[in-house]
Scaffold this motif. Structure first.
Motif, PDB file in Angstrom:
ATOM      1  N   PHE A 160       1.033 -12.127   6.283  1.00  0.00           N
ATOM      2  CA  PHE A 160       1.736 -11.600   5.111  1.00  0.00           C
ATOM      3  C   PHE A 160       3.235 -11.899   5.166  1.00  0.00           C
ATOM      4  CE2 PHE A 160      -1.722  -8.122   5.188  1.00  0.00           C
ATOM      5  CZ  PHE A 160      -2.576  -8.917   4.448  1.00  0.00           C
ATOM      6  N   ARG A 212      -3.656  -3.434  -1.863  1.00  0.00           N
ATOM      7  CA  ARG A 212      -2.708  -4.362  -2.490  1.00  0.00           C
ATOM      8  C   ARG A 212      -1.336  -3.722  -2.669  1.00  0.00           C
ATOM      9  NH1 ARG A 212      -4.187  -5.125  -8.885  1.00  0.00           N
ATOM     10  NH2 ARG A 212      -2.513  -6.668  -8.704  1.00  0.00           N
ATOM     11  N   ILE A 229       0.571  -3.582   0.632  1.00  0.00           N
ATOM     12  CA  ILE A 229       1.145  -4.891   0.963  1.00  0.00           C
ATOM     13  C   ILE A 229       2.327  -5.212   0.051  1.00  0.00           C
ATOM     14  CG2 ILE A 229       0.663  -7.367   1.049  1.00  0.00           C
ATOM     15  CD1 ILE A 229      -2.300  -6.526   1.700  1.00  0.00           C
ATOM     16  N   THR A 270       0.724  -9.094  -5.907  1.00  0.00           N
ATOM     17  CA  THR A 270      -0.637  -9.114  -5.376  1.00  0.00           C
ATOM     18  C   THR A 270      -1.634  -9.100  -6.520  1.00  0.00           C
ATOM     19  OG1 THR A 270      -0.726  -6.695  -5.231  1.00  0.00           O
ATOM     20  CG2 THR A 270       0.026  -7.886  -3.268  1.00  0.00           C
ATOM     21  N   LEU A 278      -2.598  -1.202   9.211  1.00  0.00           N
ATOM     22  CA  LEU A 278      -1.381  -1.680   8.547  1.00  0.00           C
ATOM     23  C   LEU A 278      -0.396  -0.534   8.334  1.00  0.00           C
ATOM     24  CD1 LEU A 278      -2.764  -4.203   5.901  1.00  0.00           C
ATOM     25  CD2 LEU A 278      -1.362  -4.744   7.892  1.00  0.00           C
TER      26      LEU A 278
END
Length: 572
Positions: free
Chosen positions: A439, A468, A471, A479, A566
């Motif tokens: 990423f 999404r 991120i 995204t 994450l």
């Protein structure tokens, strides 16, 4: 804050460039030439121009369909009187997205059969839909412009076998077709004595077919007032006529805005839609991506993305904000105000009611066609969609000959998530380190695609949307989320033919239950995995950044684990 329809004042310095392009369009009689079906607007090559002329039937189809309303109403009455309790549309891409949007926005009226759309090869989704039908009388609509769509044929084979078990010798009355004249599907429908066949005007591409039989027949069967619906489309068509100046022509104006911002680097067209119109984004996504994503150019539609704080966005966005006059949304308007204050360009489109959606179909079809003019692209072809179909066929042939699908060596497996990708020197040992490295290498002006070959269940949808946003907010990149194989017929064209700005994470799984495609020698899961592998191969051959996550547990468990690792890493 009061918004105007054109909202050029909210585009700040770029509005001057928009007006320059509008003046150019006015001077070159673009609207008049479009209505006269002058293909030289886009291409000089005579062979390509002939093909373009054969795809401009969407301009006058609302007027043609107006005369077919009595026939359509008679057909609906026949279906109601025959006692059908459910209707299932088997389609893909342009033949299924408008019905899906209408179903979600308008719902099913009282007295109409239940309505379902199947545009997938996911066995979990097929089985889940089948359970909803129970054993009640069901009509299946096969919708395919070409008449040879692989997914439609596979779904037809599956449900035909079910219907023939219940109604041997009389299965035909439980099927109908919408297709172009002379296709193999039309011949099948005649031979098998389908209940009804609607042959669509052949000069309309699938993604421009919302106001043709492909969109209107399902809409009517849901109970939508077709006279009002088509009336709204004709009203917008009238506003877009050639005698209307470029600055006052809704289709030309919007097309000029899209083209100007796209060429200036703000090519992530981000839709902010109120709840009643939320599903409109999936139709817009296909229209824009498949029409503009070619020859290394293209607009990237971003739909379904919850609006974020101004700091979540870079300099590559153009926001399209819809409002419904009868359903004002003050919190959403305040969020838009903050984006405008932060210097983000916003176009606001206000409609009176949900039936105005028919007019918006036409506005966006025209705007998308207009967008292609300064880019000199053909907005009506889809050259790279065929590539995915061919790749799938090759992989299925390998499966038939060997009994197994091609396999790659995974980089690692962790808590039921297997990671595939290209290894690098000093490759990180853990899943989260691999993901963050991937990423973090995406430039802020590029975008990330989550390609989910999963069941489109409510749980999976919620988790994908949360992933999404996680991120986006951390890396400040646009995204998108697409379900395979549906996106192969829409954004798949942009991924392969558009600007090399995408990074791709493919997500696959193994279903808890699989089902055979009758007469083909493979299952739906094998077909689904073949489509995923074929798409992966196309992206890799173009040198695009790709990772594959294979979820060996349930999709929900796998997605939750990815999000968890994450989130923990981002907090450190």
């Amino acid at each position: 804050m009061k918004f105007s329809e054109s909202s050029l004042s909210l585009l700040r310095k770029e509005s001057g460039e928009v007006r320059k392009l509008l003046a150019k369009f006015e001077g070159e009689n673009v609207a008049s030439r479009l209505w006269n079906k002058d293909a030289s607007l886009w291409k000089r090559d005579s062979a390509i121009r002939r093909k373009i002329v054969d795809r401009l039937g969407w301009l006058d189809v609302p007027e043609k369909m107006k005369s077919r309303i009595p026939e359509l109403i008679e057909f609906r009455n026949d279906i109601i009187q025959a006692g059908y309790k459910n209707i299932v549309l088997l389609g893909m891409g342009g033949s299924s997205l408008c019905p899906e949007v209408c179903r979600k926005i308008f719902g099913i009226s009282s007295g109409s059969p239940g309505f379902y759309v199947l545009d997938t090869t996911s066995p979990a989704t097929i089985l889940r839909t089948e359970k909803k039908l129970r054993s009640e009388k069901t009509l299946y609509i096969l919708a395919s412009k070409s008449g040879s769509t692989l997914e439609v044929d596979s779904l037809y084979r599956y449900f035909l076998e079910k219907v023939e078990m219940l109604h041997p010798g009389g299965a035909g009355e439980y099927f109908m077709a919408i297709t172009d004249p002379g296709t193999s599907l039309e011949r099948l429908a005649r031979d098998k004595m389908f209940r009804k066949v609607f042959t669509n005007p052949p000069d309309i591409g699938g993604r421009y077919s919302a106001l043709s039989y492909f969109g209107l027949v399902p809409a009517l069967l849901m109970g939508i007032d077709l006279k009002l619906f088509l009336g709204k489309a004709l009203e917008m068509s009238g506003k877009c006529r050639s005698e209307i100046s470029a600055e006052r022509n809704p289709g030309v104006l919007l097309g000029a805005v899209l083209a100007t911002f796209g060429r200036a680097g703000r090519n992530k067209i981000t839709f902010v839609l109120p709840p009643p119109l939320l599903s409109f984004g999936i139709w817009l996504e296909q229209l824009i991506a498949e029409s503009t994503g070619k020859e290394g150019k293209g607009l990237v539609p971003v739909e379904g993305e919850t609006i974020g704080k101004p700091e979540s966005y870079g300099t590559d966005r153009l926001f399209i904000f819809y409002t419904i006059r009868s359903d004002q949304n003050a919190p959403l308007e305040r969020q838009i105000e903050r984006l405008v204050d932060a210097g983000q360009p916003v176009v606001v489109i206000e409609i009176e009611e949900t039936y105005d959606l028919a007019g918006e179909f036409f506005r966006w079809e025209m705007a998308t066609a207009i967008t292609g003019i300064p880019w000199e692209i053909n907005p009506f072809d889809e050259p790279n969609v065929t590539e995915s179909k061919e790749n799938t066929a090759k992989i299925l042939e390998i499966y038939k000959n060997s009994g197994s699908l091609p396999v790659s060596v995974p980089l690692l497996t962790e808590q039921g998530v297997t990671l595939f990708g290209e290894s690098k020197s000093g490759e990180a040992a853990s899943l989260v380190q691999n993901l963050i490295r991937f990423f973090s290498e995406i430039p802020e002006t590029h975008y990330l695609v989550l390609m989910a070959y999963l069941d489109s269940s409510d749980e999976n949808e919620m988790l994908l949307q949360e992933l999404r946003l996680l991120i986006r907010d951390h890396f400040r990149i646009a995204t998108t989320v697409g379900y395979g194989p549906r996106f192969l017929h829409s954004t798949g064209q942009l991924h392969k033919g558009g600007p090399k700005e995408g990074a791709y994470v493919q997500i696959t799984t193994e279903p808890s239950e699989d089902i055979a495609v009758p007469g083909k020698g493979y299952t739906f899961n094998t077909l689904n995995r073949s489509q995923a592998l074929g798409d992966l191969d196309s992206l890799k051959k173009r040198g695009l950044p790709v990772l594959q996550l294979h979820l060996t547990r349930s999709p929900g468990e796998g997605l939750k684990y990815v999000m968890d690792i994450l989130e923990k890493a981002f907090r450190q």
